[in-house]
Design an enzyme around this catalytic site. Structure first.
Site, short mmCIF file in Angstrom:
data_model
loop_
_atom_site.label_atom_id
_atom_site.label_comp_id
_atom_site.label_asym_id
_atom_site.label_seq_id
_atom_site.Cartn_x
_atom_site.Cartn_y
_atom_site.Cartn_z
N TYR A 136 -3.35 17.61 -19.30
CA TYR A 136 -3.43 16.27 -19.87
C TYR A 136 -2.03 15.82 -20.21
O TYR A 136 -1.48 16.19 -21.25
CB TYR A 136 -4.33 16.29 -21.11
N TYR A 159 -8.04 8.48 -13.40
CA TYR A 159 -7.80 8.98 -14.75
C TYR A 159 -9.07 9.58 -15.35
O TYR A 159 -10.09 8.88 -15.51
CB TYR A 159 -7.28 7.84 -15.62
#
Length: 382
Positions: free
Chosen positions: A335, A291
């Site tokens: 995102y 991440y």
């Protein structure tokens, strides 16, 4: 009833843009339908739904809009990006327990054209967890970038690194992979270390190219039993391990009082569970989907998961010792709160990634950090 092994059988997404021109509900429905098409299933096959507490699209509303029938399981996971892998965990638990047979996980938002997280905290309803923000907001710490910058500055100081040598390789690696991924927003636009160093400051020591994008879009995943997945069109990605983790004294991005700001205790909690449950370790992983909301936390995650020692992650990334964020990550592709990263791990297990790692059979996927988090180990079937 014995537990059943779960697998991801379908993935689907909208385009990734900065202005979708449609509602978040429509984005969710498009992504869910695309994932079901990919899995060779129909809305009528779905009996479970999982999403984020932050999503504006309730499970029942999405089910109705997609034309689904009765649901026997629906769930939400808190803590923003930290929920990504936990949505699959929830789905896998439901499948393993027999609470549902086909569960769709999804996330959809207009995070660029609508509410932008990077614009900072403008209004928040009173809540117990929101009290922590009262200790930092009066001093100008209003955005996720400013919260991460505190830990990043400490990391650089502790290990005697500069922002360019520590964070630059992460940004360059992500954009290199995005450049060869047609679905990525930054397709065809790699960057250099010099580009990274020349980008404007956002919250020192973070520059623009250390920060993830703001994206409009949706991503969905279909989880079912491995047995059923084997009868569907796509090779299944087996959910070999799934975990959630919160550290002692955990907060949402503002846990500056916890002692060592150079580490992510919540990631260590997840790592211990994943390695124990899967029987694997860092040396067994073929591709890492880590991440990357901000570059410093990629380094801290690699260290928490045991790929390298404290302060060694920048060199680890620069040396390309692990294929990392082969879709371009949230820095380069989009995102989507980490859900697009799970989809990339599935592609790697199928052998269909635009940046395919030859022979990839084991993938680590991590979720948002600085908050209670989650992780997955996905493996190729057989």
């Amino acid at each position: 009833m014995s537990a059943r092994v779960a697998a991801i059988a379908g993935i689907g997404a909208t385009e990734f843009s900065k202005d979708s021109g449609r509602s978040e509900l429509r984005l969710a429905v498009e992504a869910v339908r695309a994932a079901l098409d990919d899995a060779g299933l129909t809305p009528a096959d779905v009996d479970g739904m999982v999403t984020f507490t932050m999503d504006t699209n309730p499970e029942i509303t999405v089910a109705q809009a997609c034309g689904m029938g009765e649901l026997s399981f629906f769930s939400r996971v808190h803590y923003g990006g930290g929920a990504a892998c936990a949505t699959v965990q929830q789905a896998a638990l439901a499948v393993a327990a027999g609470a549902a047979e086909v569960v769709v996980c999804y996330r959809a938002f207009n995070e660029r054209s609508g509410r932008r997280f990077g614009s900072g905290v403008r209004h928040r309803e009173p809540s117990a967890e929101g009290v922590a923000l009262g200790w930092v907001m009066p001093y100008g710490l209003l955005t996720p970038a400013s919260w991460v910058a505190m830990a990043a500055q400490r990391y650089l100081h502790t290990y005697g690194l500069t922002p360019q040598e520590a964070f630059g390789p992460v940004a360059v690696t992500a954009r290199r992979h995005a450049a060869t991924n047609p679905a990525a927003y930054f397709h065809g636009r790699p960057i250099t270390l010099a580009d990274h160093a020349a980008s404007r400051w956002i919250a020192e020591p973070l520059r623009l190219l250390d920060c993830c994008q703001e994206t409009d879009g949706g991503q969905a995943l279909v989880v079912t039993t491995l047995e059923r997945a084997r009868d569907l069109p796509r090779p299944p990605a087996v959910v070999t391990a799934a975990a959630q983790g919160a550290g002692r004294g955990q907060e949402q991005m503002t846990g500056f009082h916890r002692g060592d700001l150079t580490a992510l205790p919540e990631s260590a909690v997840v790592a211990r569970q994943l390695w124990r449950t899967s029987g694997l370790g860092p040396a067994d992983i073929d591709v890492g989907i880590v991440y990357d909301h901000f570059t410093p936390f990629v380094l801290m995650q690699l260290e928490a998961y045991g790929f390298c020692g404290p302060g060694e992650a920048a060199g680890f990334v620069a040396a390309d010792r692990l294929p990392l964020n082969t879709h371009g990550g949230q820095l380069g592709e989009a995102y989507l709160h980490g859900m697009n990263g799970i989809a990339e791990a599935v592609r790697q297990m199928r052998g269909t990634s635009p940046n395919q790692v030859p022979g990839a059979a084991r993938a680590l996927v991590t979720a948002g950090t600085g908050v209670p988090t989650s992780g997955l180990v996905l493996t190729a079937d057989g």
